[in-house]
Design a protein around this motif. Structure first.
Motif, PDB file in Angstrom:
ATOM      1  N   GLN A  27       1.146  -4.299   2.084  1.00 37.51           N
ATOM      2  CA  GLN A  27       0.458  -3.858   3.305  1.00 37.51           C
ATOM      3  C   GLN A  27       0.120  -2.393   3.089  1.00 37.51           C
ATOM      4  OE1 GLN A  27      -0.878  -4.914   6.054  1.00 37.51           O
ATOM      5  NE2 GLN A  27      -1.093  -2.993   7.122  1.00 37.51           N
ATOM      6  N   GLN A  28      -1.150  -2.044   3.112  1.00 33.05           N
ATOM      7  CA  GLN A  28      -1.564  -0.682   2.795  1.00 33.05           C
ATOM      8  C   GLN A  28      -1.206   0.296   3.899  1.00 33.05           C
ATOM      9  OE1 GLN A  28      -5.513  -0.353   1.315  1.00 33.05           O
ATOM     10  NE2 GLN A  28      -5.543   1.860   1.461  1.00 33.05           N
ATOM     11  N   GLY A  29      -0.383   1.304   3.547  1.00 36.86           N
ATOM     12  CA  GLY A  29      -0.006   2.354   4.485  1.00 36.86           C
ATOM     13  C   GLY A  29      -1.064   3.447   4.523  1.00 36.86           C
ATOM     14  N   GLY A  30      -0.953   4.347   5.482  1.00 38.13           N
ATOM     15  CA  GLY A  30      -1.887   5.447   5.622  1.00 38.13           C
ATOM     16  C   GLY A  30      -1.933   6.358   4.409  1.00 38.13           C
ATOM     17  N   ASP A  31      -0.838   6.389   3.630  1.00 38.69           N
ATOM     18  CA  ASP A  31      -0.786   7.211   2.422  1.00 38.69           C
ATOM     19  C   ASP A  31      -1.083   6.391   1.164  1.00 38.69           C
ATOM     20  OD1 ASP A  31       1.461   5.660   2.298  1.00 38.69           O
ATOM     21  OD2 ASP A  31       2.864   7.311   1.985  1.00 38.69           O
ATOM     22  N   SER A  32      -1.607   5.176   1.345  1.00 38.01           N
ATOM     23  CA  SER A  32      -1.946   4.237   0.270  1.00 38.01           C
ATOM     24  C   SER A  32      -0.729   3.652  -0.431  1.00 38.01           C
ATOM     25  CB  SER A  32      -2.895   4.869  -0.762  1.00 38.01           C
ATOM     26  OG  SER A  32      -4.115   5.193  -0.136  1.00 38.01           O
ATOM     27  N   SER A  33       0.464   3.853   0.120  1.00 38.13           N
ATOM     28  CA  SER A  33       1.646   3.216  -0.440  1.00 38.13           C
ATOM     29  C   SER A  33       1.738   1.788   0.083  1.00 38.13           C
ATOM     30  CB  SER A  33       2.914   3.988  -0.053  1.00 38.13           C
ATOM     31  OG  SER A  33       3.123   3.910   1.345  1.00 38.13           O
ATOM     32  N   GLY A  34       2.568   0.984  -0.578  1.00 41.35           N
ATOM     33  CA  GLY A  34       2.774  -0.395  -0.157  1.00 41.35           C
ATOM     34  C   GLY A  34       3.850  -0.481   0.908  1.00 41.35           C
ATOM     35  N   GLN A  35       3.471  -0.924   2.089  1.00 38.09           N
ATOM     36  CA  GLN A  35       4.433  -1.124   3.176  1.00 38.09           C
ATOM     37  C   GLN A  35       4.992  -2.541   3.073  1.00 38.09           C
ATOM     38  OE1 GLN A  35       4.954   1.602   5.523  1.00 38.09           O
ATOM     39  NE2 GLN A  35       3.860   2.543   3.838  1.00 38.09           N
ATOM     40  N   CYS A  36       6.186  -2.739   3.566  1.00 43.93           N
ATOM     41  CA  CYS A  36       6.863  -4.033   3.489  1.00 43.93           C
ATOM     42  C   CYS A  36       6.141  -5.085   4.332  1.00 43.93           C
ATOM     43  CB  CYS A  36       8.302  -3.865   3.974  1.00 43.93           C
ATOM     44  SG  CYS A  36       9.322  -5.288   3.643  1.00 43.93           S
ATOM     45  N   ASP A  37       6.088  -6.303   3.801  1.00 49.72           N
ATOM     46  CA  ASP A  37       5.395  -7.398   4.455  1.00 49.72           C
ATOM     47  C   ASP A  37       6.009  -8.704   3.975  1.00 49.72           C
ATOM     48  OD1 ASP A  37       3.439  -8.729   5.931  1.00 49.72           O
ATOM     49  OD2 ASP A  37       1.995  -8.696   4.299  1.00 49.72           O
ATOM     50  N   TYR A  93       5.820  -9.333  12.232  1.00 50.24           N
ATOM     51  CA  TYR A  93       4.535  -8.696  11.998  1.00 50.24           C
ATOM     52  C   TYR A  93       4.118  -8.997  10.558  1.00 50.24           C
ATOM     53  CZ  TYR A  93       5.588  -6.065  16.221  1.00 50.24           C
ATOM     54  OH  TYR A  93       5.885  -5.704  17.505  1.00 50.24           O
ATOM     55  N   VAL A  94       2.848  -9.382  10.372  1.00 50.74           N
ATOM     56  CA  VAL A  94       2.325  -9.737   9.057  1.00 50.74           C
ATOM     57  C   VAL A  94       1.123  -8.853   8.762  1.00 50.74           C
ATOM     58  CG1 VAL A  94       1.344 -11.599   7.674  1.00 50.74           C
ATOM     59  CG2 VAL A  94       3.106 -12.110   9.366  1.00 50.74           C
ATOM     60  N   GLY A  95       1.122  -8.233   7.579  1.00 51.25           N
ATOM     61  CA  GLY A  95       0.071  -7.295   7.209  1.00 51.25           C
ATOM     62  C   GLY A  95      -1.321  -7.884   7.207  1.00 51.25           C
ATOM     63  N   LYS A  96      -2.282  -7.094   7.662  1.00 53.83           N
ATOM     64  CA  LYS A  96      -3.687  -7.495   7.678  1.00 53.83           C
ATOM     65  C   LYS A  96      -4.520  -6.685   6.686  1.00 53.83           C
ATOM     66  CE  LYS A  96      -5.613  -8.181  11.704  1.00 53.83           C
ATOM     67  NZ  LYS A  96      -6.039  -8.013  13.112  1.00 53.83           N
ATOM     68  N   ILE A  97      -4.006  -5.527   6.249  1.00 56.68           N
ATOM     69  CA  ILE A  97      -4.737  -4.664   5.320  1.00 56.68           C
ATOM     70  C   ILE A  97      -3.932  -4.645   4.024  1.00 56.68           C
ATOM     71  CG2 ILE A  97      -5.742  -2.378   4.974  1.00 56.68           C
ATOM     72  CD1 ILE A  97      -5.411  -1.997   8.055  1.00 56.68           C
ATOM     73  N   THR A  98      -4.139  -5.654   3.202  1.00 55.98           N
ATOM     74  CA  THR A  98      -3.278  -5.831   2.030  1.00 55.98           C
ATOM     75  C   THR A  98      -4.037  -5.605   0.730  1.00 55.98           C
ATOM     76  OG1 THR A  98      -3.701  -8.218   1.966  1.00 55.98           O
ATOM     77  CG2 THR A  98      -1.806  -7.469   3.248  1.00 55.98           C
TER      78      THR A  98
END
Length: 112
Positions: A27-37, A93-98
């Motif tokens: 899941q793309q975070g605001g800093d372009s890191s991978g967020q947990c999903d 919650y499930v990521g939408k911007i992956t």
């Protein structure tokens, strides 16, 4: 950040999601890191974790904080109690911007 910091009424419950899901950091975070999903996977897959119980009057606040309908969608999982006391439905919650291949956000490493 624990749900307790996001919703005052949250209470920690230890459970396990049912099979058929896998843990990812795409899941793309605001800093372009991978967020947990969590993502759909084979029936042999499962994700162990914690479930937070949140009072219904605080759910809207948590939804806004998590970015529901923007960064994340909502799904329901069948969760099996590790103590063998049955199963119930839990919201996730499930990521939408992956995007595949991202490095996990640094705070995940700090939690280990």
């Amino acid at each position: 950040m624990p749900a307790l910091s996001r919703a005052d009424s949250s209470a920690l419950c230890h459970h396990r999601p049912s099979t058929g899901v896998s843990l990812g950091f795409h899941q793309q975070g605001g800093d372009s890191s991978g967020q947990c999903d969590i993502v759909p996977a084979s029936d042999q897959s499962a994700v162990y974790g914690v479930i937070w119980e949140v009072a219904s009057h605080h759910k809207l606040t948590l939804d806004r904080y998590e970015g529901l309908n923007a960064a994340y969608g909502e799904t329901w999982l069948t969760v099996i109690d590790l103590a063998g006391e049955g199963q119930f439905e839990a919201q996730a919650y499930v990521g939408k911007i992956t995007s595949m291949g991202m490095r996990p956000y640094t705070r995940y490493k700090a939690m280990c």
